[in-house]
Design a protein around this motif. Structure first.
Motif, PDB file in Angstrom:
ATOM      1  N   MET A   1     -23.733 -41.204 -35.256  1.00  0.00           N
ATOM      2  CA  MET A   1     -22.572 -41.089 -36.137  1.00  0.00           C
ATOM      3  C   MET A   1     -21.632 -42.273 -35.945  1.00  0.00           C
ATOM      4  SD  MET A   1     -21.423 -39.208 -38.466  1.00  0.00           S
ATOM      5  CE  MET A   1     -19.979 -38.701 -39.304  1.00  0.00           C
ATOM      6  N   LYS A   2     -21.547 -42.783 -34.743  1.00  0.00           N
ATOM      7  CA  LYS A   2     -20.646 -43.893 -34.449  1.00  0.00           C
ATOM      8  C   LYS A   2     -20.997 -45.119 -35.288  1.00  0.00           C
ATOM      9  CE  LYS A   2     -17.417 -45.438 -31.653  1.00  0.00           C
ATOM     10  NZ  LYS A   2     -16.065 -45.000 -31.742  1.00  0.00           N
ATOM     11  N   ALA A   3     -22.289 -45.411 -35.444  1.00  0.00           N
ATOM     12  CA  ALA A   3     -22.712 -46.566 -36.245  1.00  0.00           C
ATOM     13  C   ALA A   3     -22.283 -46.394 -37.698  1.00  0.00           C
ATOM     14  CB  ALA A   3     -24.222 -46.763 -36.150  1.00  0.00           C
ATOM     15  N   GLN A   4     -22.396 -45.194 -38.226  1.00  0.00           N
ATOM     16  CA  GLN A   4     -21.984 -44.918 -39.604  1.00  0.00           C
ATOM     17  C   GLN A   4     -20.480 -45.098 -39.770  1.00  0.00           C
ATOM     18  OE1 GLN A   4     -23.906 -44.475 -42.263  1.00  0.00           O
ATOM     19  NE2 GLN A   4     -22.118 -44.352 -43.564  1.00  0.00           N
ATOM     20  N   GLU A   5     -19.705 -44.633 -38.798  1.00  0.00           N
ATOM     21  CA  GLU A   5     -18.252 -44.810 -38.859  1.00  0.00           C
ATOM     22  C   GLU A   5     -17.887 -46.286 -38.837  1.00  0.00           C
ATOM     23  OE1 GLU A   5     -16.517 -42.590 -35.662  1.00  0.00           O
ATOM     24  OE2 GLU A   5     -17.076 -40.669 -36.536  1.00  0.00           O
ATOM     25  N   ASN A   6     -18.548 -47.057 -37.987  1.00  0.00           N
ATOM     26  CA  ASN A   6     -18.282 -48.495 -37.930  1.00  0.00           C
ATOM     27  C   ASN A   6     -18.600 -49.165 -39.255  1.00  0.00           C
ATOM     28  OD1 ASN A   6     -17.347 -48.458 -35.298  1.00  0.00           O
ATOM     29  ND2 ASN A   6     -19.349 -48.926 -34.422  1.00  0.00           N
ATOM     30  N   LYS A   7     -19.710 -48.775 -39.866  1.00  0.00           N
ATOM     31  CA  LYS A   7     -20.086 -49.336 -41.161  1.00  0.00           C
ATOM     32  C   LYS A   7     -19.052 -48.978 -42.228  1.00  0.00           C
ATOM     33  CE  LYS A   7     -23.788 -49.538 -44.530  1.00  0.00           C
ATOM     34  NZ  LYS A   7     -25.063 -49.000 -44.976  1.00  0.00           N
ATOM     35  N   THR A   8     -18.593 -47.747 -42.203  1.00  0.00           N
ATOM     36  CA  THR A   8     -17.587 -47.306 -43.168  1.00  0.00           C
ATOM     37  C   THR A   8     -16.305 -48.119 -43.029  1.00  0.00           C
ATOM     38  OG1 THR A   8     -18.496 -45.071 -43.206  1.00  0.00           O
ATOM     39  CG2 THR A   8     -16.212 -45.328 -43.934  1.00  0.00           C
ATOM     40  N   PHE A   9     -15.849 -48.297 -41.799  1.00  0.00           N
ATOM     41  CA  PHE A   9     -14.628 -49.069 -41.570  1.00  0.00           C
ATOM     42  C   PHE A   9     -14.806 -50.536 -41.966  1.00  0.00           C
ATOM     43  CE2 PHE A   9     -13.571 -45.551 -38.571  1.00  0.00           C
ATOM     44  CZ  PHE A   9     -12.483 -45.086 -39.276  1.00  0.00           C
ATOM     45  N   ARG A  10     -15.974 -51.096 -41.708  1.00  0.00           N
ATOM     46  CA  ARG A  10     -16.243 -52.480 -42.134  1.00  0.00           C
ATOM     47  C   ARG A  10     -16.214 -52.584 -43.654  1.00  0.00           C
ATOM     48  NH1 ARG A  10     -20.272 -52.320 -38.198  1.00  0.00           N
ATOM     49  NH2 ARG A  10     -21.867 -52.155 -39.814  1.00  0.00           N
ATOM     50  N   ASN A  11     -16.821 -51.601 -44.327  1.00  0.00           N
ATOM     51  CA  ASN A  11     -16.823 -51.607 -45.790  1.00  0.00           C
ATOM     52  C   ASN A  11     -15.412 -51.487 -46.350  1.00  0.00           C
ATOM     53  OD1 ASN A  11     -19.601 -51.860 -45.883  1.00  0.00           O
ATOM     54  ND2 ASN A  11     -19.964 -49.686 -46.170  1.00  0.00           N
ATOM     55  N   LEU A  12     -14.602 -50.625 -45.742  1.00  0.00           N
ATOM     56  CA  LEU A  12     -13.212 -50.493 -46.190  1.00  0.00           C
ATOM     57  C   LEU A  12     -12.438 -51.781 -45.973  1.00  0.00           C
ATOM     58  CD1 LEU A  12     -12.339 -46.882 -45.010  1.00  0.00           C
ATOM     59  CD2 LEU A  12     -12.622 -47.675 -47.367  1.00  0.00           C
ATOM     60  N   LEU A  13     -12.704 -52.445 -44.876  1.00  0.00           N
ATOM     61  CA  LEU A  13     -12.040 -53.719 -44.600  1.00  0.00           C
ATOM     62  C   LEU A  13     -12.422 -54.758 -45.643  1.00  0.00           C
ATOM     63  CD1 LEU A  13     -10.226 -55.429 -42.812  1.00  0.00           C
ATOM     64  CD2 LEU A  13     -12.221 -55.915 -41.383  1.00  0.00           C
ATOM     65  N   VAL A  14     -13.688 -54.804 -46.011  1.00  0.00           N
ATOM     66  CA  VAL A  14     -14.138 -55.745 -47.051  1.00  0.00           C
ATOM     67  C   VAL A  14     -13.446 -55.430 -48.369  1.00  0.00           C
ATOM     68  CG1 VAL A  14     -16.122 -56.455 -48.453  1.00  0.00           C
ATOM     69  CG2 VAL A  14     -16.348 -56.286 -45.973  1.00  0.00           C
ATOM     70  N   LEU A  15     -13.340 -54.159 -48.703  1.00  0.00           N
ATOM     71  CA  LEU A  15     -12.653 -53.774 -49.942  1.00  0.00           C
ATOM     72  C   LEU A  15     -11.182 -54.186 -49.911  1.00  0.00           C
ATOM     73  CD1 LEU A  15     -14.160 -50.232 -50.628  1.00  0.00           C
ATOM     74  CD2 LEU A  15     -14.567 -52.320 -51.948  1.00  0.00           C
ATOM     75  N   GLN A  16     -10.538 -53.994 -48.768  1.00  0.00           N
ATOM     76  CA  GLN A  16      -9.129 -54.395 -48.642  1.00  0.00           C
ATOM     77  C   GLN A  16      -8.974 -55.910 -48.770  1.00  0.00           C
ATOM     78  OE1 GLN A  16      -8.388 -52.546 -44.862  1.00  0.00           O
ATOM     79  NE2 GLN A  16      -7.340 -50.803 -45.797  1.00  0.00           N
ATOM     80  N   GLN A  17      -9.874 -56.648 -48.182  1.00  0.00           N
ATOM     81  CA  GLN A  17      -9.827 -58.110 -48.280  1.00  0.00           C
ATOM     82  C   GLN A  17     -10.064 -58.565 -49.718  1.00  0.00           C
ATOM     83  OE1 GLN A  17     -12.778 -59.000 -45.306  1.00  0.00           O
ATOM     84  NE2 GLN A  17     -11.250 -59.221 -43.690  1.00  0.00           N
ATOM     85  N   THR A  18     -10.970 -57.892 -50.391  1.00  0.00           N
ATOM     86  CA  THR A  18     -11.225 -58.201 -51.801  1.00  0.00           C
ATOM     87  C   THR A  18      -9.968 -57.957 -52.621  1.00  0.00           C
ATOM     88  OG1 THR A  18     -13.563 -57.637 -51.582  1.00  0.00           O
ATOM     89  CG2 THR A  18     -12.636 -57.604 -53.815  1.00  0.00           C
ATOM     90  N   ARG A  19      -9.326 -56.823 -52.382  1.00  0.00           N
ATOM     91  CA  ARG A  19      -8.096 -56.503 -53.115  1.00  0.00           C
ATOM     92  C   ARG A  19      -7.028 -57.566 -52.888  1.00  0.00           C
ATOM     93  NH1 ARG A  19      -5.081 -51.416 -51.317  1.00  0.00           N
ATOM     94  NH2 ARG A  19      -4.916 -52.752 -49.512  1.00  0.00           N
ATOM     95  N   GLU A  20      -6.854 -57.988 -51.651  1.00  0.00           N
ATOM     96  CA  GLU A  20      -5.831 -58.994 -51.347  1.00  0.00           C
ATOM     97  C   GLU A  20      -6.140 -60.315 -52.055  1.00  0.00           C
ATOM     98  OE1 GLU A  20      -2.922 -58.210 -50.052  1.00  0.00           O
ATOM     99  OE2 GLU A  20      -3.793 -56.203 -50.019  1.00  0.00           O
ATOM    100  N   ALA A  21      -7.408 -60.695 -52.097  1.00  0.00           N
ATOM    101  CA  ALA A  21      -7.791 -61.925 -52.795  1.00  0.00           C
ATOM    102  C   ALA A  21      -7.524 -61.811 -54.293  1.00  0.00           C
ATOM    103  CB  ALA A  21      -9.264 -62.239 -52.539  1.00  0.00           C
TER     104      ALA A  21
END
Length: 89
Positions: A1-21
């Protein structure tokens, strides 16, 4: 489950970075440009009784608007706006 949580947080970070750009690029036109994409996601969610992530997958596979230049970034930006609006406010 930990790997899935890390992937989710990475994906959210990418989305946030996309939004800022996108915000930097669109400046004062950000809200008026992104709002229609938010509306499309919400309409697909409601029409199909699905969450925002499933709605994006459905839009990507079934709607031609996703294939237009720049749409992928705008849908990604709209998605993070919805996610943060639902879960972080």
């Amino acid at each position: 489950m930990k790997a899935q949580e890390n992937k989710t947080f990475r994906n959210l970070l990418v989305l946030q970075q996309t939004r800022e750009a996108v915000k930097i690029q669109l400046k004062e036109k950000y809200t008026e440009t992104v709002t229609p994409f938010i509306d499309i996601i919400i309409q697909v969610m409601k029409a199909n009784d699905i969450n925002e992530f499933d709605a994006i997958q459905k839009i990507k596979s079934e709607l031609s608007i996703y294939k237009k230049p720049g749409s992928e970034l705008l849908f990604s930006t709209a998605l993070i706006e919805i996610v943060e609006g639902k879960h972080f406010e």
